[in-house]
Design an enzyme around this catalytic site. Structure first.
Site: not given
Ligand code: GLU
Length: 406
Positions: A254-256, A258
């Site tokens: 996920s965006k966590r 990157g």
């Protein structure tokens, strides 16, 4: 005996599809799904199709669709036939539901959403699993007609038959689900709009899709879709569900972790071939432990049996390394346009005074390409190639810059 997914493509022509829902972003997981479909089509001399599942009018803006088209075009994953837009096929979806009604494979449900919510709540309070109780299945025909005459809105539900649903998944092997676990799911909503479940089956059937290769998150939809193929009397495709992409901490990417959007990687200065190599090996293996494999080799070797059933880790550090491998082997001519774009950016951001002439970029590229990882690095780490030094050490200059060859 169930034929293996590999056998089936041999006789007929393989037809696969990528069916993204536009969200404004093309996730690397989506690209990997597209790539596996593309590779399977190329490997079997089949057809790779694209269907845009744009039925969510709010999210499916023309810009969101364009993001998908641009991303696929950049990667060279071009569909072999005209793009299908799901939203333009709603009448066909509706017609299929009405056909099922006529044949008795589906029925009208007049239960209002509030009533259904109430019953669901009640089941939850009593600690039992909720499933639609089929009360509208048993309405006498006169009652149905009188409700229709009153103009009462209704949904259309599939009459789920008894018995077990079994299918052979190309990645996970045999999957069995008891019909008991599946409720009479909705095909047409009360406002007449088709559900995803109906649309996807009607579209795949009409497009003649033979193999559905898609993310694991759709595995639980598959038994329902199989029931629909049967009810509609359409040939059932093979299924292969590809495991999720994980971050280095083994959690769903996920965006966590990157950037997850392919656009980001393009803008950061990765080559499409690097992304193809990286994503091609994400959850699929040619049977050895190589890290570098190009599009031709992937096409030659790709098969569904090489898809791994456990999640694959997307590691940006590894991607960077891989990118360096590709960059160092890339001739200026094939990236001159992209480099020009990065040069323009550097100039507009004031890192360069002006856009350097192409000959200068080419010379710098040839000197730097074995030492950088990204196209953008040339105007970042390699900026000194294009600028006079800001400062210098006179002593050093006298000492080192004095020989004949300087
Ligand atoms: N549109 C669905 C998605 O983006 C995919 C449907 C499918 O592959 O069956 O998740």
């Amino acid at each position: 005996m169930i034929k293996s997914i590999e056998d089936k493509g041999v006789g007929g022509i393989v037809r696969v599809r990528f069916a993204p829902s536009p969200t404004g972003d093309l996730h690397v997981g989506g690209v990997r799904t597209a790539l596996f479909n593309y590779l399977y089509a190329r490997h079997t001399d089949g057809r790779f199709l694209l269907r845009i599942e744009d039925t969510d009018r709010e999210r499916s803006t023309p810009e969101a669709v364009q993001v998908i088209l641009d991303g696929l075009a950049w990667l060279g994953l071009d569909p072999d036939e005209e793009i299908v837009y799901q939203s333009r096929r709603m009448e066909l979806h509706r017609a299929a539901a009405l056909e099922l009604l006529e044949r008795g494979g589906a029925y009208r449900c007049f239960c209002a959403p509030e009533e259904l919510t109430g019953r669901r709540e009640e089941a939850r309070r009593q600690g039992r699993p909720y499933k639609y109780d089929r009360r509208c299945l048993h309405l006498p025909p006169e009652e149905v007609n009188s409700r229709l005459d009153e103009g009462r809105p209704y949904a259309v539900r599939l009459k789920v038959p008894e018995g077990e649903i079994r299918f052979q998944d190309g990645v996970h092997g045999e999957i069995r689900v008891s019909g008991e676990e599946i409720e009479d799911f909705v095909l047409l909503r009360r406002d007449g709009s088709p559900t995803y479940m109906l649309a996807v089956v009607v579209d795949d059937a009409d497009m003649g899709i033979t193999h559905i290769i898609r993310g694991d998150d759709h595995i639980s939809n598959t038994p329902k879709q199989i029931l629909l193929y049967r009810a509609l009397d359409r040939p059932q495709p093979e299924f292969a569900h590809v495991p999720l992409i994980l971050g280095t901490d083994k959690k769903r990417l996920s965006k966590r972790h990157g950037a997850t959007s392919i656009t980001h990687y393009r803008e950061a200065g990765y080559l499409p071939e690097t992304m193809i190599n990286c994503l091609g090996l994400l959850g699929w293996s040619p049977g050895d432990d190589r890290n570098v494999i190009n599009r031709q080799e992937l096409t030659q070797l790709f098969d569904i049996s090489g898809i791994q059933s456990s999640g694959a880790v997307f590691d940006e550090a590894k991607l960077q390394w891989l990118s360096g491998q590709y960059i160092s082997g890339t001739e200026y001519a094939s990236v001159s346009g992209e480099l020009g774009r990065f040069a323009e950016m550097a100039a507009s951001e004031g890192r360069l005074e002006a856009i350097p002439p192409p000959e200068q970029i080419e010379t710098a590229w040839n000197l730097m390409r074995s030492r950088i990882h990204l196209l953008s690095d040339l105007f970042d780490r390699g900026l000194y190639m294009f600028r006079d030094p800001d400062t210098y050490e006179p002593k050093g200059v006298r000492k080192y810059f004095s020989g004949e060859n300087i």
